[in-house]
Write a protein that holds these residues in place. Structure first.
Motif, mmCIF file in Angstrom:
data_model
loop_
_atom_site.group_PDB
_atom_site.id
_atom_site.type_symbol
_atom_site.label_atom_id
_atom_site.label_comp_id
_atom_site.label_asym_id
_atom_site.label_seq_id
_atom_site.Cartn_x
_atom_site.Cartn_y
_atom_site.Cartn_z
ATOM 1 N N UNK A 212 0.903 -1.227 0.065
ATOM 2 C CA UNK A 212 0.078 0.018 -0.159
ATOM 3 C C UNK A 212 0.781 1.253 0.008
ATOM 4 N N UNK A 213 1.695 1.126 0.935
ATOM 5 C CA UNK A 213 2.853 2.364 0.794
ATOM 6 C C UNK A 213 3.511 2.681 -0.528
ATOM 7 N N UNK A 214 3.924 1.616 -1.027
ATOM 8 C CA UNK A 214 4.638 1.647 -2.449
ATOM 9 C C UNK A 214 3.647 2.113 -3.479
ATOM 10 N N UNK A 215 2.512 1.569 -3.373
ATOM 11 C CA UNK A 215 1.296 1.981 -4.395
ATOM 12 C C UNK A 215 1.157 3.352 -4.407
ATOM 13 N N UNK A 216 1.052 3.944 -3.038
ATOM 14 C CA UNK A 216 0.842 5.292 -2.766
ATOM 15 C C UNK A 216 1.990 6.044 -3.302
ATOM 16 N N UNK A 217 3.238 5.879 -3.034
ATOM 17 C CA UNK A 217 4.357 6.670 -3.656
ATOM 18 C C UNK A 217 4.343 6.582 -5.162
ATOM 19 N N UNK A 218 3.839 5.568 -5.969
ATOM 20 C CA UNK A 218 3.875 5.473 -7.453
ATOM 21 C C UNK A 218 2.791 6.308 -7.665
ATOM 22 N N UNK A 219 1.687 6.226 -7.205
ATOM 23 C CA UNK A 219 0.741 7.220 -7.443
ATOM 24 C C UNK A 219 1.142 8.601 -7.487
ATOM 25 N N UNK A 220 1.770 9.080 -6.393
ATOM 26 C CA UNK A 220 2.470 10.263 -6.176
ATOM 27 C C UNK A 220 3.439 10.702 -7.115
ATOM 28 N N UNK A 221 4.092 9.923 -7.749
ATOM 29 C CA UNK A 221 5.156 10.076 -9.029
ATOM 30 C C UNK A 221 4.453 9.979 -10.066
ATOM 31 N N UNK A 222 3.202 9.621 -10.393
ATOM 32 C CA UNK A 222 2.463 9.574 -11.604
ATOM 33 C C UNK A 222 2.646 8.422 -12.324
ATOM 34 N N UNK A 223 3.151 7.281 -11.824
ATOM 35 C CA UNK A 223 3.455 6.168 -12.447
ATOM 36 C C UNK A 223 2.062 5.298 -12.283
ATOM 37 N N UNK A 224 0.803 5.818 -12.829
ATOM 38 C CA UNK A 224 -0.247 5.071 -12.731
ATOM 39 C C UNK A 224 -0.370 3.593 -13.024
ATOM 40 N N UNK A 225 0.410 3.087 -14.271
ATOM 41 C CA UNK A 225 0.019 1.676 -14.653
ATOM 42 C C UNK A 225 0.925 0.812 -13.651
ATOM 43 N N UNK A 226 1.957 1.094 -13.095
ATOM 44 C CA UNK A 226 2.562 0.435 -12.018
ATOM 45 C C UNK A 226 1.993 0.516 -10.535
ATOM 46 N N UNK A 227 1.336 1.655 -10.377
ATOM 47 C CA UNK A 227 0.408 1.628 -9.162
ATOM 48 C C UNK A 227 -0.492 0.951 -9.135
ATOM 49 N N UNK A 228 -1.483 0.932 -10.194
ATOM 50 C CA UNK A 228 -2.638 -0.125 -10.549
ATOM 51 C C UNK A 228 -2.144 -1.444 -10.141
ATOM 52 N N UNK A 229 -1.370 -2.093 -10.724
ATOM 53 C CA UNK A 229 -0.703 -3.075 -10.486
ATOM 54 C C UNK A 229 -0.331 -3.652 -8.898
ATOM 55 N N UNK A 230 0.374 -2.493 -8.322
ATOM 56 C CA UNK A 230 0.659 -2.744 -6.887
ATOM 57 C C UNK A 230 -0.585 -2.648 -6.144
ATOM 58 N N UNK A 231 -1.371 -1.857 -6.651
ATOM 59 C CA UNK A 231 -2.827 -1.719 -5.726
ATOM 60 C C UNK A 231 -3.382 -3.127 -5.776
ATOM 61 N N UNK A 232 -3.347 -3.825 -7.029
ATOM 62 C CA UNK A 232 -4.154 -5.122 -7.063
ATOM 63 C C UNK A 232 -3.372 -6.150 -6.177
ATOM 64 N N UNK A 233 -2.128 -6.111 -6.177
ATOM 65 C CA UNK A 233 -1.263 -7.069 -5.282
ATOM 66 C C UNK A 233 -1.294 -6.782 -3.919
ATOM 67 N N UNK A 234 -1.512 -5.494 -3.430
ATOM 68 C CA UNK A 234 -1.799 -5.055 -1.949
ATOM 69 C C UNK A 234 -3.274 -5.730 -1.585
#
Length: 133
Positions: free
Chosen positions: A22-44
């Motif tokens: 969750x922390x990593x997905x939030x950081x990815x969202x903050x960095x604008x890396x939406x595709x990687x963030x979505x994948x990480x949200x799914x893992x979370x």
């Protein structure tokens, strides 16, 4: 008793994994890396869902409900609205406090609307594909 202790250890591991993801997905969202963030949200979401399952199996209904709610939020952020709806129903069916249930009901309504729209789009696309074949 040893099996319950082992199950709790697995639940704690899943909770730790979910927290980190969750922390990593939030950081990815903050960095604008939406595709990687979505994948990480799914893992979370998967880690939260596992924690909820293990906690439920150990008889920890309230804690399991909280993790179902967290899984739902992760699925929603990943765009997995049908899965979010399922997790929200599980959370609302648990013994979580009424104050949390009040906060989850609007989320459930929103996810149902988005899931319905997503599923209608999928059905239309499949019909077009079937007709053109």
């Amino acid at each position: 008793m040893a099996q319950n202790h082992s199950r709790n250890g697995e639940a704690f591991q899943a909770m730790g994994d979910a927290s980190w993801l969750i922390s990593y997905a939030m950081a990815l969202d903050d960095q604008g890396k939406s595709d990687l963030a979505k994948s990480t949200w799914r893992e979370a979401a998967g880690a939260e869902e596992l924690a909820a399952f293990l906690l439920d199996a150990a008889g920890c209904d309230t804690e399991a409900g909280v993790h179902h709610a967290s899984a739902a939020t992760c699925y929603e952020k990943a765009g997995g609205f049908p899965s979010a709806v399922s997790q929200l129903h599980a959370a609302l069916g648990s013994s979580i406090p009424e104050s949390l249930k009040r906060r989850l009901r609007p989320q459930l309504k929103r996810c149902i609307q988005k899931a319905k729209k997503e599923l209608q789009t999928t059905v239309r696309q499949r019909r077009k594909t079937a007709i053109s074949v």
